[in-house]
Design an enzyme around this catalytic site. Structure first.
Site, short mmCIF file in Angstrom:
data_model
loop_
_atom_site.label_atom_id
_atom_site.label_comp_id
_atom_site.label_asym_id
_atom_site.label_seq_id
_atom_site.Cartn_x
_atom_site.Cartn_y
_atom_site.Cartn_z
N GLU A 1 10.72 0.72 10.31
CA GLU A 1 11.64 1.86 10.17
C GLU A 1 10.83 3.09 10.53
OE1 GLU A 1 12.93 4.87 9.35
OE2 GLU A 1 13.32 4.55 7.21
N THR B 1 1.87 4.26 14.80
CA THR B 1 1.41 3.28 13.81
C THR B 1 2.27 2.03 13.89
OG1 THR B 1 0.79 5.14 12.40
CG2 THR B 1 0.74 2.97 11.40
N GLY B 2 3.58 2.23 14.12
CA GLY B 2 4.49 1.10 14.29
C GLY B 2 4.05 0.19 15.43
N GLY C 1 7.35 4.36 8.74
CA GLY C 1 6.43 5.41 9.14
C GLY C 1 6.76 5.93 10.52
N GLU C 2 5.72 6.15 11.34
CA GLU C 2 6.00 6.73 12.66
C GLU C 2 5.68 5.75 13.79
OE1 GLU C 2 2.78 7.30 13.88
OE2 GLU C 2 2.28 6.70 11.85
N THR C 3 5.98 6.19 15.02
CA THR C 3 6.04 5.24 16.14
C THR C 3 4.68 4.67 16.55
OG1 THR C 3 5.94 7.11 17.69
CG2 THR C 3 8.11 6.28 17.13
N GLU D 1 10.90 14.90 15.40
CA GLU D 1 11.12 14.90 13.97
C GLU D 1 10.15 15.88 13.32
OE1 GLU D 1 11.90 11.14 12.41
OE2 GLU D 1 12.12 11.89 10.38
N LYS E 1 0.85 -1.20 0.00
CA LYS E 1 0.00 0.00 0.00
C LYS E 1 0.88 1.25 0.00
CE LYS E 1 -2.39 2.47 3.18
NZ LYS E 1 -2.28 3.79 2.53
N CYS F 1 13.74 10.38 6.82
CA CYS F 1 13.80 9.81 8.19
C CYS F 1 15.13 10.12 8.85
CB CYS F 1 13.63 8.31 8.14
SG CYS F 1 12.29 7.79 7.11
#
Lengths: 133, 499
Positions: free
Chosen positions: B255, B237-238, B233-235, B395, B181, B294
């Site tokens: 990542e 969602t991780g 992506g970001e934390t 970030e 996706k 990133c």
């Protein structure tokens, strides 16, 4: 909600100051999401791409434990942040706002073509004394 | 030569089971270009049913694909590389339109690098051998690598085709089928790629679905019919993806970004030569890709005895950046990828100033004229402050660097490691000892030594700490997409004697 959180919320409600607030525009989006999804939570994300933004999920979607700090309640919705991140953020006051935009992530407002964002300011000395001591 | 917005169809479809198919719900979303906020095209707003169909198609294809020879798979990967290379300009133009990055970057970095990642994994799978051990005179242990099966991949919008080319080739080379996706902000080059390579792989081997995170991303990440998720992506969602994976006991690779320190020791200014020139450019690389990387070197650490002289040069070089129409080949910094990113960056400039950071240059939106007035542009910005400020810890994902000074090696390391993240870092020095000892002491997965922002295939890339885990752009990624089958063989004709 675990017992300690109930107690914490009670304590937060009896404080003169808050760590988090929400704009009217964001509240109206949140109300639509509540009508569609039921109970919700906010979790502050970090890291790249769509990070450093508040994510809104159905309550129970995300596993939370004592490493997630409850910063307050917005429109009846708990606002959490991981404790590691909180240690770098705790001197600032956060206001959830909303902007047009095609954000990624699993946050529930994304399909509406809007994205919650955080607007920050420094805590005043009075706020800081009450909230961080 | 300058470029202009390319032509698109009115709408595009998902690619499932070797065919372009409309979404089950027949809903589409509009995707705009951040260059001028005009419509590019409509893309499928996929739902769980679309993901289900892709999972069925991929599972149907996985056995035959998993049993193809390495030579055959490598041949197809090389074919994809050739097709991208033959259409390099078209891919670059579409990428710039969709993401807002300057055309010189997509022409010279994104697309050529993408080509190379496909070729790298085509070679890696051919050159690889399994291992075996003779445990004793009668017993042999044979290790064979087998594909996991069906992989879900969710990629970001900062390098759309390049991130796809980091993720797809190692999964395909190792015999997996993939459901990918793309980010909803940048669906275009993934679609263009499928148009060009529609017939290259057997149906169901590569499936590309568009849509929103909560509607399409979550059903993919949590699907019981896939065998692994790879995410950039970001934390938050991780964490959610890891949660879903734990329900299926699936492996994941993550990542999740960083807040990378770029450290300049005083010896860089020992001479005013080509190396100093390179070092100054290295400091200004925070503005590369509008800071939407990133590993953006977003914390600049400069030794105090060269601070003023070095920063004067860095500011001068930053102010020489040409920020203009991304279709112009001279433009160095283009548009942020979306309005919400633009707003987020501005909110960080605000809190940075509130916290007392001093604006050394930039510090505001960049207003361009004409069609670009509706685009999302931010001036390359240098903020001076200290490492406890939020602009040093979060970030921002914009062309914004936070600079501070340090006394000695110990303080440089203390500041460098005082972060939640550990993805990238840069170390600049003429001192041979520092060039080894400092990178070793930095807790990050990639330390650039006397360089920055190089992403060649064949050098592993991945995070420490909250930046995630797994190593991409290297053959070690292939094992993140495989099981090990151990065959333990006895050549002894005699029984154990137990029963």
């Amino acid at each position: 909600m675990v017992f300690s959180e109930t107690a914490l919320l009670f304590k937060l409600k009896n404080m003169s100051y808050t760590r988090v607030a929400i704009t009217e525009a964001a509240t109206s989006i949140l109300d639509k999401l509540k009508a569609k999804h039921g109970d919700l939570i906010f979790h502050q994300s970090g890291g790249c791409c769509d990070g450093s933004s508040p994510m809104v999920f159905e309550e129970g979607e995300m596993y939370l434990d004592e490493s997630d700090i409850l910063l307050g309640q917005l429109d009846g919705i708990n606002y959490y942040m991981n404790q590691d991140q909180f240690s770098y953020w705790k001197h600032t006051h956060l206001t959830v706002d909303v902007t047009e935009g095609r954000g990624a992530s699993f946050s529930l407002e994304i399909p509406m073509g809007v994205r919650f964002i955080i607007r920050s300011r420094l805590l005043t000395p009075e706020e800081n004394t009450e909230l961080n001591n | 030569m300058d470029y202009k917005k390319p032509k698109f169809k009115e709408k595009y479809e998902n690619f499932i089971g070797g065919k372009f198919v409309p979404p089950v719900g027949n809903e589409y979303f509009e995707n705009n270009s951040p260059i001028d906020n005009t419509l590019i095209a409509k893309y499928p707003r996929s739902q769980k049913e679309d993901i289900d169909n892709a999972v069925i198609a991929a599972n149907k294809a996985k056995e035959a694909w998993g049993n193809t020879s390495a030579a055959e798979r490598a041949g197809l990967l090389n074919k994809v590389a050739d097709i991208i290379e033959a259409n390099l300009e078209e891919f670059a133009l579409v990428e710039t339109c969709d993401n807002g990055k300057p055309i010189r970057e997509s022409l010279n970095a994104d697309i050529p690098l993408s080509v190379d990642h496909w070729r790298y994994f085509a070679s890696a799978i051919r050159a690889e051998e399994s291992t075996m051990s003779e445990l004793d005179i009668h017993t042999v242990s044979l290790n064979l690598k087998e594909p996991l099966g069906v992989i879900g991949q969710i990629i970001p919008w900062n390098f759309p085709l390049l991130m796809l080319s980091w993720k797809l080739p190692p999964a395909l080379a190792t015999g997996n089928c993939v459901i990918l996706k793309p980010a909803e902000q940048t669906p275009s080059t993934a679609t263009l790629l499928m148009e060009k390579i529609a017939d290259v792989f057997p149906p169901g081997v590569v499936n590309i679905l568009h849509g929103f995170g909560p509607e399409a991303g979550k059903p993919l990440a949590s699907h019981s019919g896939i065998d692994k998720v790879a995410f950039t992506g970001e934390t938050t969602t991780g964490q959610l993806i890891m949660q879903y994976a734990s329900k299926n006991l699936n492996p994941v690779t993550m990542e999740l970004g960083g807040k990378s320190p770029n450290i300049f020791f005083n010896s860089v200014m020992d001479a005013d030569d080509a190396f100093l020139d390179k070092a100054i450019e290295g400091a200004v690389l925070f503005a590369f890709n509008q800071g939407e990387v990133c590993t953006c070197p977003s914390r600049l650490l400069v030794q105090e005895d060269i601070y003023d002289a070095f920063m004067a040069r860095v500011i001068e070089r930053t102010e020489a950046i040409i920020q203009d129409n991304p279709y112009d080949v001279n433009t160095m910094v283009g548009a942020q990828a979306s309005n919400d990113q633009y707003e987020k960056i501005l909110s960080y400039l605000h809190i940075g100033k509130e916290e007392g950071a001093k604006v050394l240059t930039g510090g505001a939106a960049c207003h361009l004229d004409g069609d670009l007035a509706n685009g999302f542009y931010i001036q390359p910005t240098i903020l001076e402050g200290h490492n406890k400020m939020r602009v040093f810890q979060e970030e921002i994902f914009g062309p914004v660097v936070a600079v501070t000074k340090f006394k000695d090696e110990a303080e440089a390391l203390e500041i460098a490691n005082d972060t939640l993240y550990g993805l990238g870092a840069g170390v600049w020095s003429r001192d041979a000892h520092q060039l080894y000892q400092i990178p070793r002491a930095i807790k990050a997965g990639r330390v650039w030594v006397n360089c920055y922002h190089a992403y060649p295939a064949h050098a592993p890339f991945g995070g420490y700490k909250k930046s995630g885990f797994g190593r991409e752009t290297h053959l070690m990624m292939m094992n993140h997409y495989r099981q090990t089958k151990n065959m333990l063989i006895s050549y002894d004709k005699n029984k154990l004697g137990f029963f």
